[in-house]
Design a protein around this motif. Structure first.
Motif, short mmCIF file in Angstrom:
data_model
loop_
_atom_site.label_atom_id
_atom_site.label_comp_id
_atom_site.label_asym_id
_atom_site.label_seq_id
_atom_site.Cartn_x
_atom_site.Cartn_y
_atom_site.Cartn_z
N GLU A 221 35.83 33.10 63.12
CA GLU A 221 36.09 33.63 61.79
C GLU A 221 34.76 33.92 61.09
N ASP A 225 33.43 29.81 58.96
CA ASP A 225 34.15 29.30 60.12
C ASP A 225 33.77 30.06 61.38
N LYS A 226 32.51 30.42 61.49
CA LYS A 226 32.03 31.06 62.70
C LYS A 226 32.26 30.14 63.89
N LEU A 285 31.48 35.32 66.46
CA LEU A 285 32.66 35.65 67.26
C LEU A 285 32.28 35.64 68.75
N MET A 348 40.34 27.47 67.18
CA MET A 348 39.86 28.79 66.83
C MET A 348 40.70 29.89 67.48
N MET A 351 43.78 30.19 65.38
CA MET A 351 43.47 30.86 64.12
C MET A 351 43.31 32.36 64.31
N SER A 352 42.82 32.76 65.48
CA SER A 352 42.56 34.18 65.74
C SER A 352 43.83 34.97 66.03
N SER A 355 44.69 37.61 63.39
CA SER A 355 43.59 38.46 62.90
C SER A 355 43.98 39.93 62.79
#
Length: 366
Positions: A221, A225-226, A285, A348, A351-352, A355
């Motif tokens: 993100e 939140d990388k 990313l 992650m 979460m993606s 997107s």
């Protein structure tokens, strides 16, 4: 005490103390239908349990895991998964003196100042034994990643000033080394070095390298939140870790853009990079290449040689720490690094999933 919960959509909650009744974890957000059982989790825990080599603490624990909830017929149900490992070999009397003074390199002083008192038996929550919870949860996260074709593989890159020779390293040899070093020649040299330090009643540290393969492009993100930022937080939350780097890491500070940039290239219709100085992450990313990170592990702070410190009466004193301690933390921390990386990647990835609108529409398409 806050700070014992980690993750967003895939979340773990760690509990327990080194000399309490047990250590446990609750994993929330694991999808239903994942094949998991205690044997799979035990395989991970066996890699970090004490007493397996002469370079580990002589504290003997089976670290046998029990799944209390969240599975049925060896499949996850989608509900919280609770796991526990009961402590069996506490010797709290070894730590009775510690209540009156602060051990160098430990969290005794900072815990006293924050909470007004502390569990001095083996360090309580600050003990490395807390990592049982992380490894048990990491076994579940690794099983999820395996379903997605993603692999997380960590090993010891160096111990003290002894570093593996990449040309002689064979990742299949990792399990043949007491230090999880894939270069067996370097492993033998590390044994000699550690033996020397043990005779001096001292300890050593090292570096763990972790490689992630099969990671899709675009996971992470922007900004706070990388992917590398969250991986750094996860790995740095391990008590013995004092530094982390990705790809070329700190060496990139002495490089130039023309060298440090990874040139893109199409090969057989697939976009690739000529090099991987980025460590598999660009702009926070994943870029589709291997994610490569390294963690610096400090020497074990509990050593048998005489040290200088202070007691609660503000007196300067000399101490000799008693108890059962690892002369090196690195080997048992390898699976802990793997676990925290796996937990973060699963979170992650989940979460993606939202997107892009086309992904959402595809998921809910009837």
């Amino acid at each position: 005490m806050s700070g014992s919960i980690y993750g967003n959509l895939f979340r773990i909650s760690s509990w327990g103390e080194s000399h309490g009744k047990g250590i446990g974890v609750v994993v929330d957000g694991c999808p239903a239908g994942l094949s998991i059982d205690e044997a799979i989790i035990q395989t991970f825990l066996d890699r970090r349990k004490p007493g397996q080599t002469k370079y580990s603490t002589p504290r003997v624990e089976s670290d046998k895991v029990e799944i209390l909830s969240g599975t049925f017929e060896n499949l996850t149900t989608g509900t919280p998964i609770s796991m526990v490992v009961m402590n069996q070999s506490q010797r709290s009397s070894d730590y009775s003196d510690i209540a009156s003074y602060y051990r160098p390199g430990h969290a005794d002083y900072t815990y006293d100042e924050k909470y007004g008192f502390r569990d001095y038996r083996g360090g309580g929550r600050s003990s490395g034994r807390e990592t049982i919870a992380r490894v048990a949860a990491g076994a579940i996260a690794s099983s999820i990643l395996k379903e997605l074709g993603i692999s997380v593989f960590a090993y010891t890159k160096s111990i003290g000033n002894i570093t593996i020779n990449e040309s002689k390293a064979n990742l299949d040899d990792r399990m043949k080394s007491p230090f999880y070093m894939p270069d067996l020649e370097a492993s033998l040299k590390a044994e000699d070095f550690l033996q020397e330090q043990m005779l001096k009643k001292d300890s050593v540290g090292g570096i763990i390298e972790c490689i992630v393969t099969g990671m899709p492009v675009g996971v992470g993100e922007p900004n706070f939140d990388k992917l590398d930022a969250n991986l750094a937080k996860a790995v740095m939350s391990i008590g013995s870790v004092k530094g982390i780097e990705f790809g070329s890491g700190f060496e990139s500070a002495n490089s130039t853009g023309s060298i440090n940039n990874d040139n893109f290239r199409y090969v057989n219709g697939i976009l690739t990079k000529d090099t991987n100085h980025s460590g598999g992450i660009l702009g926070g990313l994943s870029d589709g290449s291997d994610i490569v990170l390294r963690a610096a592990i400090k020497p074990t702070p509990s050593i048998a040689s005489t040290q200088e410190t202070v007691n609660k009466d503000n007196e300067n004193i000399s101490i000799n720490i008693k108890g059962r301690h690892d002369p090196i933390i690195v080997p048992r921390a390898v699976v802990v690094v793997e676990s925290m990386v796996a937990i973060t990647l699963v979170d992650m990835l989940f979460m993606s999933m939202t997107s892009r609108m086309d992904n959402v529409k595809e998921f809910f398409k009837k």
